[in-house]
Design an enzyme around this catalytic site. Sequence first.
Site, PDB file in Angstrom:
ATOM      1  N   THR A 110      29.954 -13.718 -54.411  1.00 58.92           N
ATOM      2  CA  THR A 110      31.413 -13.657 -54.359  1.00 58.92           C
ATOM      3  C   THR A 110      32.026 -13.085 -55.633  1.00 58.92           C
ATOM      4  OG1 THR A 110      31.677 -15.914 -55.220  1.00 58.92           O
ATOM      5  CG2 THR A 110      31.462 -15.672 -52.837  1.00 58.92           C
ATOM      6  N   ASP A 111      33.301 -12.737 -55.515  1.00 60.26           N
ATOM      7  CA  ASP A 111      34.066 -12.276 -56.674  1.00 60.26           C
ATOM      8  C   ASP A 111      34.781 -13.472 -57.306  1.00 60.26           C
ATOM      9  OD1 ASP A 111      36.255 -12.840 -55.053  1.00 60.26           O
ATOM     10  OD2 ASP A 111      36.709 -10.736 -54.641  1.00 60.26           O
ATOM     11  N   LEU A 112      35.670 -13.227 -58.224  1.00 54.96           N
ATOM     12  CA  LEU A 112      36.384 -14.307 -58.913  1.00 54.96           C
ATOM     13  C   LEU A 112      37.205 -15.189 -57.984  1.00 54.96           C
ATOM     14  CD1 LEU A 112      37.608 -12.429 -62.115  1.00 54.96           C
ATOM     15  CD2 LEU A 112      35.813 -14.159 -61.953  1.00 54.96           C
ATOM     16  N   VAL A 130      35.623 -14.775 -52.688  1.00 54.71           N
ATOM     17  CA  VAL A 130      35.468 -13.930 -51.508  1.00 54.71           C
ATOM     18  C   VAL A 130      34.228 -13.054 -51.703  1.00 54.71           C
ATOM     19  CG1 VAL A 130      36.546 -12.067 -50.174  1.00 54.71           C
ATOM     20  CG2 VAL A 130      37.943 -13.925 -51.074  1.00 54.71           C
TER      21      VAL A 130
END
Length: 122
Positions: free
Chosen positions: A10-12, A15
Amino acid sequence: MKIRVYYEDTDLGGVVYYANYLKFCERARSEIFFKNNLLPVKDGCHFVVTEIKAKYIKPARFADILEVETKVLEIKRVYIKLKQIIYKNSEKIFEMEIKLAFICNDRPSAIPQDFLNLFEKL
């Protein structure tokens, strides 16, 4: 094939990072071979991606369980076209069409018969 989304995927914002959908599909393609006691490499030859068309529909998030479905669209002597769809809770969230050429010594080559048989079963 089922895949769990890990934090590293995931990203920050939690997601799934866009490139990881491609990795999930790659894993599913590899599993097709592994489940049939084959490797996607033969005598130093292998598949390479020559075209890809991806559509991101809805996001996946940390800890989700995803299902990757693979369908054959076209089989030719030196390449195959597949459609891969990722579902979350039976809802389509990603789809792509991918063309894979079989390469030996950096040149297109005939796909081995056992690989063709495998894809024809999908």
